[in-house]
Design an enzyme around this catalytic site. Structure first.
Site, mmCIF file in Angstrom:
data_model
loop_
_atom_site.group_PDB
_atom_site.id
_atom_site.type_symbol
_atom_site.label_atom_id
_atom_site.label_comp_id
_atom_site.label_asym_id
_atom_site.label_seq_id
_atom_site.Cartn_x
_atom_site.Cartn_y
_atom_site.Cartn_z
ATOM 1 N N ASP A 81 -95.236 41.143 22.505
ATOM 2 C CA ASP A 81 -93.902 41.066 22.979
ATOM 3 C C ASP A 81 -93.366 39.602 22.613
ATOM 4 O O ASP A 81 -94.008 38.789 22.403
ATOM 5 C CB ASP A 81 -93.625 41.440 24.239
ATOM 6 C CG ASP A 81 -92.295 42.101 24.700
ATOM 7 O OD1 ASP A 81 -91.257 41.529 23.716
ATOM 8 O OD2 ASP A 81 -92.076 42.604 25.565
HETATM 9 C C1 BGC Z 1 -88.517 42.969 25.164
HETATM 10 C C2 BGC Z 1 -88.922 43.902 23.878
HETATM 11 C C3 BGC Z 1 -88.117 43.641 22.670
HETATM 12 C C4 BGC Z 1 -88.272 42.121 22.413
HETATM 13 C C5 BGC Z 1 -87.366 41.665 21.233
HETATM 14 C C6 BGC Z 1 -88.319 41.356 24.770
HETATM 15 O O1 BGC Z 1 -87.517 40.868 25.812
HETATM 16 O O2 BGC Z 1 -89.483 42.987 26.244
HETATM 17 O O3 BGC Z 1 -89.177 45.095 24.250
HETATM 18 O O4 BGC Z 1 -88.450 44.218 21.572
HETATM 19 O O5 BGC Z 1 -87.616 41.295 23.495
HETATM 20 O O6 BGC Z 1 -86.100 41.729 21.468
#
Ligand code: BGC
Length: 923
Positions: free
Chosen positions: A711
């Site tokens: 993530d």
């Molecule tokens: C989230 C993810 C997301 C990523 C990119 C993170 O804050 O947990 O689910 O895909 O950001 O935006």
């Protein structure tokens, strides 16, 4: 690839899906549908401002439009809307505008509601029998829901509204535009005649809700979660929300698995439940058992007055045996075709007990670390929700069957007690054995993880230097992937595991990350740069590019219609392909462990069979256009509070049977080849560096061959140490192949320790090569590979694209541009999400300098992106910082390819930019 993206078809499919996901919980006195010729009084501000999705990364799609419930009802020819009441609301909303909050995770979960006096309700009731009250909630990442008014509970204003309206009207229907379930005690208190969950249905959600309200579509959605009387009834509530440690004491007893086994009386609306405007009979015509299978023939007949669809659900009740088990688990489900009154559909269902096997993490059956079916009678239940499903036959197993033999992985190290059923020997009124709650020490890890990692450590040949082989030569089978990778230096390999973002200029503008050939050296080996974007409910492009906004995860699950979801995601696949994006960061597929998780809206269900089936459907749909989804968050992202650090303490059995099961289905049935790990740790190890999660289980047990990414800005750790964003050593080792995200891979801008690990032996080149293989496998099967090699060009014919008009935004002024022109911005709102523009009559085509004079009260760390489009095509995104109110000047270059009429549009990605004028100067 040549394809046609018809936005009318897209919208029609989204509308149908969003309608099929609506769940009707109550409908007394045929309160709904709205009758022909009837006038309906619509209450609640959310009728005017529909929540298309939740907030955060999963909700940032720049939709061309969002339909709301009020306008959608007004579009229906056969009914009318009480316009006097509407005008009262419009006036009030003007005085009390929607509060969007400012900044990340700052939008309030609910909005202030308009007080409705008895007199106003009575007056409205005088001209209409039916009231529709629309209430809404949003939620999103970085913040959970709370069991408080304005979040899980209704506010006093909302309760007062329902109370007043219910007492004034003959029929009241309450419509819930929410991301996931909320407390429902108010239904008993005020007794509205109808209650309808419409969830968050994306840009077509308002239309879909109106279709259900008017009966254009007969409700056929089913709850993908159990609604219990009180939040404290959920067994996870006691442990939910801890900042440090989240103990999964309820073990596998999540949702209906808990309630049906131990606490039936606490359920207000059971899992799988949902009403229709018609009635169905469900008759099991024939059952046959065959080894570990049961074959059922079921006849579903529409015995009511309107056409509709029904969902047949098959549950298994396994013998308690030595392990103890929930008395129901969903084995399969099937949604019928649209059946006209009197029409029936015969369905053949195969119940495979293997799908309902248990995982023995203690060895109590004599088969530790195996999926087993214990000896005894397996009851097969068929019905239209978990509670009303009736036993139709039994499959008898005379002895313990081992389904598969695995190795212990990911077991907890911290002692705790987990819930187990205890047989009382008594039978309940329904004739079923009464089970009581008992406790048992959860089995702890017995393997030496460090030793496992050491012995399984791959080695690789040393770098042989550039032989002139390109990645395309691997596609053409001229060299093997191993040979190809042997050319890459250690430094190249270390760069390959770094994804760049957000909004990297190396991929489609405004998306979350670019990964693969992100350095010049990697590019020279013919490694392309793939692009990924959020997800899940449509494509997020922060530069303002418009994309289709899809229904949320909960809604999709409630359709119980994977075929329809697959069709919808074919459209999404086309849209991704059109935007040159290789993977959507979704579906989100964590289990709804507790209703208070802020991201439940992005996820499907409390049940892994539903979650896995829906994810697989999405992947199959997108896969038809050569793109995919990145299933996330692997695994156990069940709480937003302290999501980067709170440790999930959970048994291997609960992981395998509940929290990983949906992902396993998506991998095995949906052929997933991209996965995102989570921010936080499970059993002391941050998932982005968890060898057992990402290698032992994912790759060895399930045979997964795709890529795993972290993530965004996640942490990793060595066991016993704290998580750190720069500790990529455990990440590489575990086969979390890509770190998301850094600003510049070549210079190791995030200062990770991959090279250090190679130098001091904590990492081997073989481990990095293994990541590189996983990444290259992804790239070679993605559209970017052929595009990069100039082998295939996509031709996307777009028809009925509403974005074309939406991209222009509001027209501020028309103006002539000779050599120089001053655009007046004083009338322009620069609020987040505003898109506005000028119609310019340009006397000469070519490049122009656009000189912004701006200031902002925000601090110098605030990021304030402004995107500039000419005729709907992005020219530049320029990010201003806060200036503490000092005026600054910045020039960017744009070009007009033709003289004459040109549309210049600005898109504001965040609030806070103040501008009075822009100067355009011909270069
Ligand atoms: C989230 C993810 C997301 C990523 C990119 C993170 O804050 O947990 O689910 O895909 O950001 O935006």
């Amino acid at each position: 690839m040549r394809f046609t993206l018809d936005y009318d078809q897209y919208a029609a499919l989204a509308r149908q899906t969003a309608a099929e996901g609506c769940v009707l919980l109550k409908n007394e006195k045929e309160a709904l549908p709205i009758r022909k010729g009837e006038t309906v009084s619509v209450f609640g501000r959310i009728a005017f401002t529909y929540y298309k999705s939740g907030t955060g990364s999963g909700g940032m799609v720049n939709a061309p439009y969002v339909t709301n419930i009020l306008d959608s009802l007004k579009e229906c020819k056969d009914i009318s809307v009480n316009e006097e009441l509407e005008a009262v609301y419009q006036d009030w909303i003007r005085e009390n505008p929607f509060d969007m909050g400012e900044g990340w995770a700052q939008e309030p979960w609910s909005q202030k509601e308009m007080p409705v006096s008895e007199a106003l309700a009575q007056k409205a009731a005088a001209s209409s029998d039916l009231a529709v009250v629309v209430l809404g909630r949003t939620a999103g990442e970085d913040m959970d829901n709370s069991a408080e008014p304005g979040s899980y509970l209704l506010t006093a204003e909302e309760e007062a509204l329902i109370k007043t309206v219910c007492s004034a009207f003959k029929r009241t229907a309450v419509v819930l535009n929410v991301g996931n379930i909320i407390d429902m005690k108010w239904v008993d208190r005020y007794q509205p005649q109808a209650v309808l969950y419409v969830w968050q249905g994306g840009q077509e959600g308002g239309h879909a809700a109106a279709d259900i309200l008017t009966g254009a579509v007969n409700p056929c959605g089913k709850l993908s979660d159990t609604i219990a009387a009180d939040i404290s009834d959920y067994p996870s509530t006691d442990h939910f929300g801890d900042a440090v440690c989240n103990v999964y004491a309820e073990d596998i007893y999540v949702g209906y698995r808990y309630f049906e086994t131990f606490a039936k009386e606490k359920v207000s609306y059971p899992f799988g439940f949902g009403l229709s405007y018609t009635d169905f009979s469900v008759e099991v015509l024939n059952t046959r058992t065959d080894g570990m299978k049961a074959k059922l023939t079921v006849l579903v007949k529409n015995i009511g007055k309107t056409a509709g669809k029904e969902v047949v659900q098959v549950y298994v009740c396994p013998p308690q045996g030595k392990l103890g088990k929930p008395v129901r688990n969903l084995n399969s489900f099937y949604k019928t075709q649209l059946l006209t009154p009197g029409e029936g559909e015969e369905i053949n269902l195969v119940v495979s007990l293997e799908k309902s096997a248990s995982y023995d993490d203690s060895g109590v059956t004599g088969e530790k670390s195996c999926w087993v079916l214990e000896a005894g009678a397996y009851g097969i239940y068929v019905g239209t929700d978990v509670r009303s499903a009736k036993k139709v036959c039994e499959v008898q197993l005379d002895e313990l069957c081992v389904i598969s033999r695995l190795e212990e992985a990911l077991a907890p190290v911290q002692p705790y007690e987990r819930l187990v059923p205890v047989e009382t020997g008594k039978k309940g009124t329904d004739g079923e054995p009464v089970l009581e709650i008992g406790k048992q020490a959860a089995p702890l890890r017995s393997v030496d993880l460090a030793e496992r990692i050491r012995t399984e450590r791959p080695e690789a040949e040393a770098c042989i230097g550039d032989q002139g082989w390109k990645l395309a030569d691997v596609c053409d089978k001229k060299v093997t992937l191993e040979q190809f990778l042997s050319q890459l230096s250690d430094e190249d390999l270390a760069c390959l595991v770094r994804g760049e973002g957000m909004c990297s200029p190396k991929a489609t503008p405004g998306i979350a990350s670019a990964f693969g050939g992100v350095t010049d050296s990697l590019k020279a080996f013919g490694i392309p740069v793939a692009g990924c974007s959020d997800g899940p409910s449509g494509i997020r492009m922060d530069c303002g590019t418009i994309a289709f906004s899809l229904p949320n995860g909960t809604l999709l699950a409630c359709t119980f219609n994977p075929e329809l979801v697959e069709q919808l995601y074919e459209m999404e696949g086309m849209e991704l392909r059109k935007n040159q994006i290789d993977t959507l960061l979704g579906p989100g597929m964590n289990i709804h462990r507790n209703p208070l998780n802020g991201r439940n809206f992005e996820y499907f269900s409390e049940d892994p069979c539903v979650a896995g089936t829906m994810a697989a459907a999405q992947l199959k749909g997108m896969g038809k256009y050569g793109v995919t989804g990145t299933i996330k968050h692997f695994a156990g992202n069940n709480q937003e509070f302290k999501r980067h650090d709170a440790n999930g303490v959970v048994s291997e059995r609960a992981l395998r049977e509940i929290y990983l099961k949906g992902f396993e289905i998506a991998v095995k049935e949906g052929h997933a080849y991209s996965i995102m790990s989570t921010y936080g740790p499970i059993n002391g190890i941050w998932t982005a560096g968890s060898y057992d999660l990402l290698t032992t289980i994912l790759r060895k047990d399930w045979g997964y061959q795709g890529v795993v990414m972290t993530d965004w800005w996640a942490k990793m750790n060595e066991e016993g140490e704290e998580g750190s964003q720069s500790n990529t050593i455990p990440m590489v080792r575990a086969q979390n192949d890509v770190y998301m995200v850094v600003s510049d891979s070549a210079s190791n801008s995030a200062n990770d320790n991959t090279m250090e690990g190679l130098a001091d032996g904590r990492l081997t080149r073989g481990q990095l090569v293994r990541n590189a293989k996983n990444i290259c496998h992804f790239l070679m099967r993605s559209p970017v590979m052929n595009r990069f090699c100039d082998r295939e060009f996509d031709v996307c014919e777009e028809i009925n694209n509403p974005a074309k008009d939406a991209m222009a935004g509001n027209l501020i002024a028309s103006q002539k541009v000779e050599k120089e022109a001053k655009l007046d911005l004083t009338k322009l709102s620069t609020q987040k999400g505003v898109r506005a523009g000028y119609l310019l009559d340009v006397s000469k085509a070519g490049s122009y300098q656009m000189i912004f004079k701006m200031h902002s009260g925000e601090n110098p760390f605030a990021q304030l992106p402004v995107s500039i489009f000419v005729n709907g095509v992005l020219q530049q995104t320029t990010t201003f910082n806060g200036t503490d109110n000092k005026i600054i000047e910045r020039a960017v270059t744009i070009s007009f390819t033709e003289s004459g009429e040109n549309q210049l549009t600005l898109f504001f990605g965040e609030s806070g930019v103040r501008m009075d004028e822009i100067l355009l100067v011909q270069e």
